[in-house]
Design an enzyme around this catalytic site. Sequence first.
Site, mmCIF file in Angstrom:
data_model
loop_
_atom_site.group_PDB
_atom_site.id
_atom_site.type_symbol
_atom_site.label_atom_id
_atom_site.label_comp_id
_atom_site.label_asym_id
_atom_site.label_seq_id
_atom_site.Cartn_x
_atom_site.Cartn_y
_atom_site.Cartn_z
ATOM 1 N N LYS A 13 0.831 -1.211 0.000
ATOM 2 C CA LYS A 13 0.000 0.000 0.000
ATOM 3 C C LYS A 13 0.867 1.264 0.000
ATOM 4 O O LYS A 13 0.629 2.184 -0.771
ATOM 5 C CB LYS A 13 -0.940 0.011 1.218
ATOM 6 C CG LYS A 13 -1.915 -1.161 1.254
ATOM 7 C CD LYS A 13 -2.940 -1.031 2.390
ATOM 8 C CE LYS A 13 -2.345 -1.098 3.788
ATOM 9 N NZ LYS A 13 -1.765 -2.406 4.148
ATOM 10 N N ARG A 88 -9.608 0.579 8.828
ATOM 11 C CA ARG A 88 -9.192 -0.786 9.141
ATOM 12 C C ARG A 88 -10.259 -1.548 9.907
ATOM 13 O O ARG A 88 -10.056 -2.717 10.243
ATOM 14 C CB ARG A 88 -7.935 -0.736 9.975
ATOM 15 C CG ARG A 88 -6.657 -1.114 9.176
ATOM 16 C CD ARG A 88 -5.559 -1.132 10.156
ATOM 17 N NE ARG A 88 -4.317 -1.730 9.914
ATOM 18 C CZ ARG A 88 -3.241 -1.132 9.406
ATOM 19 N NH1 ARG A 88 -3.309 0.048 8.876
ATOM 20 N NH2 ARG A 88 -2.089 -1.755 9.390
ATOM 21 N N ARG A 127 11.494 -6.524 5.466
ATOM 22 C CA ARG A 127 11.360 -5.083 5.616
ATOM 23 C C ARG A 127 12.098 -4.576 6.851
ATOM 24 O O ARG A 127 12.604 -3.459 6.870
ATOM 25 C CB ARG A 127 9.858 -4.762 5.724
ATOM 26 C CG ARG A 127 9.480 -3.359 5.453
ATOM 27 C CD ARG A 127 8.006 -3.231 5.149
ATOM 28 N NE ARG A 127 7.148 -3.485 6.293
ATOM 29 C CZ ARG A 127 5.841 -3.236 6.298
ATOM 30 N NH1 ARG A 127 5.241 -2.766 5.232
ATOM 31 N NH2 ARG A 127 5.119 -3.494 7.367
ATOM 32 N N ARG A 129 11.070 -3.634 9.908
ATOM 33 C CA ARG A 129 10.533 -2.630 10.821
ATOM 34 C C ARG A 129 10.413 -3.261 12.203
ATOM 35 O O ARG A 129 10.320 -4.484 12.314
ATOM 36 C CB ARG A 129 9.145 -2.230 10.297
ATOM 37 C CG ARG A 129 8.872 -0.758 10.365
ATOM 38 C CD ARG A 129 7.656 -0.411 9.560
ATOM 39 N NE ARG A 129 6.424 -0.981 10.107
ATOM 40 C CZ ARG A 129 5.254 -0.928 9.492
ATOM 41 N NH1 ARG A 129 5.155 -0.355 8.312
ATOM 42 N NH2 ARG A 129 4.191 -1.470 10.037
ATOM 43 N N ARG A 140 -0.672 -9.643 13.197
ATOM 44 C CA ARG A 140 -1.219 -8.603 12.315
ATOM 45 C C ARG A 140 -2.038 -9.205 11.181
ATOM 46 O O ARG A 140 -3.043 -8.639 10.751
ATOM 47 C CB ARG A 140 -0.090 -7.720 11.783
ATOM 48 C CG ARG A 140 0.245 -6.628 12.794
ATOM 49 C CD ARG A 140 1.634 -6.097 12.657
ATOM 50 N NE ARG A 140 1.861 -5.412 11.416
ATOM 51 C CZ ARG A 140 3.043 -5.375 10.798
ATOM 52 N NH1 ARG A 140 4.077 -6.011 11.311
ATOM 53 N NH2 ARG A 140 3.179 -4.722 9.692
#
Length: 182
Positions: A13, A88, A127, A129, A140
């Site tokens: 996104k 969300r 990634r 993070r 998640r």
Amino acid sequence: MILVLFGPPGAGKGTQADELKDKLNLIHLSTGDILREEVSKETELGILAKKFMDAGELVTDELIIGMIKNKIVSNDTDKGFLLDGFPRTISQAKALDEMLKSNSLQVNHVVSLEVNDSILIERLLSRGRSDDNEETIKNRLDVYKNQTLPIKEYYKSSGTLIEIKGDDSVETVSKNIFSSLK
Ligand code: AMP
């Protein structure tokens, strides 16, 4: 134009928002980015949000809706918004409709990026993070399926949903999104 970029964590996104915001002349609003900035500045909101984010849980609707409402209502440009990571939950989607309605606006398109779980996990792990560790990622994805996915039906019934295959190259996905909006 109000465009929502929808999809699970790792669907791309943020990457697609970067590709599209200038082409479409939209203001990019990423609730994840705004929250990370609040966390790094150690604001009251950031301190409240951090524990949810670290656990891979959603920050409460009340905090998120208040935060977004500020940005949308205070928009004094004629640009529309590219929403990324919001809404969300169904409550957030309904609150968004209400706040847009009061400005005589509505959600015009919801682009759903479709990517399967194994690719999502691979992408999120690479990634790096702080909330991208294996345990939090699993949570998640569960939170996405339970709390966020029902929004797809909400937008399908309003006729705004566009499903786009999200596991092609960044350029191909962006081209496909762009042409689907015409
Ligand atoms: P993201 O960068 O979109 O993956 O968001 C990172 C984290 O911020 C999420 O795991 C949530 O804890 C929180 N978050 C971001 N957007 C929202 C939202 N719309 N509602 C609730 N929590 C959110």
